[in-house]
Design a protein around this motif. Structure first.
Motif, mmCIF file in Angstrom:
data_model
loop_
_atom_site.group_PDB
_atom_site.id
_atom_site.type_symbol
_atom_site.label_atom_id
_atom_site.label_comp_id
_atom_site.label_asym_id
_atom_site.label_seq_id
_atom_site.Cartn_x
_atom_site.Cartn_y
_atom_site.Cartn_z
ATOM 1 N N LEU A 1 -1.579 4.467 -4.170
ATOM 2 C CA LEU A 1 -0.112 4.802 -3.140
ATOM 3 C C LEU A 1 0.815 4.500 -4.003
ATOM 4 N N THR A 2 2.165 5.530 -3.721
ATOM 5 C CA THR A 2 3.464 5.049 -4.347
ATOM 6 C C THR A 2 3.933 3.955 -4.076
ATOM 7 N N ALA A 3 4.977 3.356 -4.799
ATOM 8 C CA ALA A 3 5.838 2.268 -4.712
ATOM 9 C C ALA A 3 6.526 2.572 -3.192
ATOM 10 N N GLY A 4 6.967 3.773 -3.017
ATOM 11 C CA GLY A 4 7.398 4.131 -1.651
ATOM 12 C C GLY A 4 6.829 4.021 -0.642
ATOM 13 N N GLN A 5 5.619 4.297 -0.637
ATOM 14 C CA GLN A 5 4.616 4.385 0.293
ATOM 15 C C GLN A 5 4.603 2.867 0.788
ATOM 16 N N LEU A 6 4.077 1.979 -0.182
ATOM 17 C CA LEU A 6 4.174 0.615 0.164
ATOM 18 C C LEU A 6 4.953 0.067 0.911
ATOM 19 N N GLU A 7 6.461 0.287 0.269
ATOM 20 C CA GLU A 7 7.721 0.041 0.925
ATOM 21 C C GLU A 7 7.621 0.364 2.446
ATOM 22 N N ARG A 8 7.226 1.680 2.880
ATOM 23 C CA ARG A 8 7.262 2.153 4.159
ATOM 24 C C ARG A 8 6.176 1.357 5.125
ATOM 25 N N LEU A 9 5.107 1.036 4.398
ATOM 26 C CA LEU A 9 4.221 0.309 5.355
ATOM 27 C C LEU A 9 4.543 -1.094 5.372
ATOM 28 N N ALA A 10 5.336 -1.809 4.425
ATOM 29 C CA ALA A 10 5.923 -3.111 4.725
ATOM 30 C C ALA A 10 6.844 -2.924 5.627
ATOM 31 N N SER A 11 7.656 -2.025 5.779
ATOM 32 C CA SER A 11 8.697 -1.896 6.866
ATOM 33 C C SER A 11 8.092 -1.564 8.198
ATOM 34 N N ILE A 12 7.131 -0.642 8.327
ATOM 35 C CA ILE A 12 6.533 -0.444 9.647
ATOM 36 C C ILE A 12 5.933 -1.918 9.905
ATOM 37 N N ALA A 13 5.331 -2.510 9.168
ATOM 38 C CA ALA A 13 4.588 -4.163 9.414
ATOM 39 C C ALA A 13 5.639 -4.990 9.938
ATOM 40 N N LYS A 14 7.109 -4.792 9.305
ATOM 41 C CA LYS A 14 8.136 -5.717 9.839
ATOM 42 C C LYS A 14 8.399 -5.321 11.243
ATOM 43 N N ASP A 15 8.525 -3.949 11.336
ATOM 44 C CA ASP A 15 9.188 -3.566 12.566
ATOM 45 C C ASP A 15 8.398 -3.813 13.871
#
Ligand SMILES: [Zn+2]
Length: 129
Positions: free
Chosen positions: A5-19
């Motif tokens: 995965l790209t770093a950007g995709q991992l950031e997006r998943l972390a933000s989905i998790a946080k939301d």
């Protein structure tokens, strides 16, 4: 065996998790040969802190979308309000869905990936770009 995965995709998943907090979040990871190209966030109809379920129509929609884009479901993502290790329920569903399971820990802010091929084992998470 690994999932990329790209770093950007991992950031997006972390933000989905946080939301989704305090509940677990889930998403499909689409792509090819273990490389994620599309993230499809799914609604956790359990609205639970210890489990997730996807509504059957949304699930079918995800499969249709993948097929229309000629992509594979390379992984299933979900988050834990705990360490990123598969729960007993996860292990059961991993057996039925032998793709990579990517888990994000909302407490440790780390990702870990697993697959069940005869036994549950860890898969490397490779960060590209
Ligand atoms: Zn889990």
């Amino acid at each position: 065996m690994e999932i990329s995965l790209t770093a950007g995709q991992l950031e997006r998943l972390a933000s989905i998790a946080k939301d989704a907090l305090p509940n677990e979040s889930c998403a499909f990871l689409l792509g090819e040969d273990g490389t994620v190209t599309e993230i499809l966030p799914m609604r956790n109809i359990d609205e639970s802190q210890v489990s997730f379920s996807i509504e059957p129509r949304e699930l079918l929609g995800a499969y249709d979308f993948a097929e229309s884009k000629k992509l594979q479901i390379v992984g299933i993502f979900h988050s834990h309000p705990a360490p990123p290790a598969p729960s007993g329920t996860d292990r059961k569903f991993m057996e039925i869905n032998p793709v990579v399971w990517l888990i994000y820990s909302n407490t440790e802010h780390t990702f870990k990936a697993y697959i069940n091929d005869n036994e549950v084992r860890e898969v490397a998470v490779r960060i590209t770009g």
